[in-house]
Design an enzyme around this catalytic site. Structure first.
Site, mmCIF file in Angstrom:
data_model
loop_
_atom_site.group_PDB
_atom_site.id
_atom_site.type_symbol
_atom_site.label_atom_id
_atom_site.label_comp_id
_atom_site.label_asym_id
_atom_site.label_seq_id
_atom_site.Cartn_x
_atom_site.Cartn_y
_atom_site.Cartn_z
ATOM 1 C CE LYS A 164 10.492 10.053 7.955
ATOM 2 N NZ LYS A 164 9.506 10.764 7.147
ATOM 3 C CE LYS A 186 4.625 8.825 0.555
ATOM 4 N NZ LYS A 186 4.410 9.610 1.761
ATOM 5 C CE LYS A 232 11.158 9.519 -1.022
ATOM 6 N NZ LYS A 232 10.815 10.658 -0.196
#
Ligand code: AQP
Length: 363
Positions: free
Chosen positions: A224, A138, A221
């Site tokens: 969101k 992230k 993957k």
């Protein structure tokens, strides 16, 4: 493995005076949360996590909730976060989580999670936290040095979420396996240092659906925050939007339908989704598509998603309008959750040596 059945952590109430009893039933306890980081949950959340939650509420003491504090680890619009928290609760119920069977709660309504997270932070080695790949992924996705300390310590808060209820099992997607390992380490470390206190929880990851891939980039993957709009099936989107995305899913230049995650990740992902939604084993699907093309496979996936997603969407959109009812469900859930969490924090504070505030002695 010892930990899944290691539910008898002993004297829950021997800590600070006034600690309330742990209301654990005789069933093993299960806990899992979802982040309110989008208006809609996606197919990966549903197949990798939520779908496992539903049957578990019948033979477990189930705690399911919305991890709004986790959502804050990346910037959120305050008004939108509140809306998404209620929308997420509605989607849990639409997926089949029954407030009569499960404790459904919002993480920030149980402040003991953050109290325990601090204690666990003080037990977590910097090096160990630094090895968590989700933070690296992230942070690498554009945040760079702007990544928050909260994002870095996310897995410690997650450990607190789980350990505070002495959960035996945690149904999550494959992406959370490393965080579960940290949780297990922290439970064992605390128990070793201060005496048996926490259950060492078992991950419950269904291998076949542990990782649903991004439709547009099947090496990654479905996520969101990371997926492009074309890569993600949002369950509350109009069915025709999702059908279009499935029909445009990235496959390969070959024509053969076979399950090979390394060589044919797009096709393998479509087979995984179809198998999970139809209940047909992947091998049987591969046989049934012999001689057919990718268009046929995509058509079957689109039909299966429309069937499951349509019913889910209708229920969820109805529930989202029932704000008062949703708030009442979350309030009842928080009350039950706090009964357990406050007793555990009292016990933990006592064990680590924090001085209890004297009752009625203020001047
Ligand atoms: N692609 C996936 N395949 C299988 N399971 C998945 N999960 C998430 N993505 C997939 C599982 O869904 C549960 C809830 O996830 P979350 O919302 O708490 O956070 P996440 O894992 O970080 O999911 P996202 O979509 O990638 O959210 P953002 O982008 O906000 O971080 C978890 O059990 C997760 O394993």
């Amino acid at each position: 493995m010892s930990s899944a059945t290691d539910t008898s952590t002993g004297a829950v109430n021997e800590g600070r005076a006034g600690a309330r009893p742990d209301t654990r039933t005789t069933r093993p306890r299960v806990l899992s949360l979802v982040q309110p980081t989008a208006d809609s949950l996606h197919l990966g959340n549903y197949l990798g996590a939520l779908r496992q939650w539903v049957p578990m509420q019948d033979d477990h003491d189930a705690f399911y909730g919305v991890a709004d504090l986790h959502a804050l680890t990346v910037e959120q619009d305050p008004k939108q976060l509140r809306q998404r928290t209620l929308r997420s609760a509605a989607q849990l119920i639409a997926a089949g989580i029954d407030p009569e069977k499960s404790t459904i709660f919002c993480q920030s309504h149980v402040p003991e999670h953050t109290q325990l997270a601090w204690i666990l932070s003080c037990l977590t080695g910097f090096g160990q936290a630094n090895r968590m790949t989700q933070f690296k992924d992230k942070a690498a996705r554009g945040l760079g040095d702007q990544a928050s300390v909260g994002l870095f310590t996310y897995p410690v808060l997650m450990a607190a979420d789980i350990l505070i209820y002495r959960a035996d099992r945690v149904p999550v997607g494959e992406d959370q396996r490393q965080h579960l390992e940290l949780t297990r380490d922290l439970a064992a470390r605390f128990n070793h240092r201060y005496g048996r206190t926490f259950v060492v929880p078992e991950p419950h990851i269904v291998a076949s659906v542990g990782r649903i891939a991004d439709l547009a980039d099947p090496v990654g993957k479905m996520s969101k925050s990371a997926s492009s709009p074309a890569g993600i099936i949002e369950l509350l989107d109009e069915p025709k939007i999702n059908i279009k995305k499935i029909k445009s899913a990235v496959t390969d230049s070959d024509r053969e339908i076979r399950f090979d995650v390394d060589q044919k990740p797009g096709v393998a992902n479509l087979l995984t989704i179809l198998s999970a939604l139809s209940g047909t084993p992947v091998e049987t699907l591969v046989e049934s598509f012999a001689g057919k093309g990718y268009g046929d496979l995509k058509g079957a996936v689109a039909d299966a998603v429309a069937e499951t997603g349509g019913a889910f969407r209708e229920r969820a959109l109805g529930l989202i309008e029932e704000r008062t009812e949703l708030e009442a469900i979350l309030a009842a859930g928080a009350e039950r959750a706090r009964e357990i969490a406050s007793a555990v924090v009292a016990e933990v504070y006592d064990k680590v040596g924090l001085l209890p505030p004297a009752q009625g002695r203020s001047r």
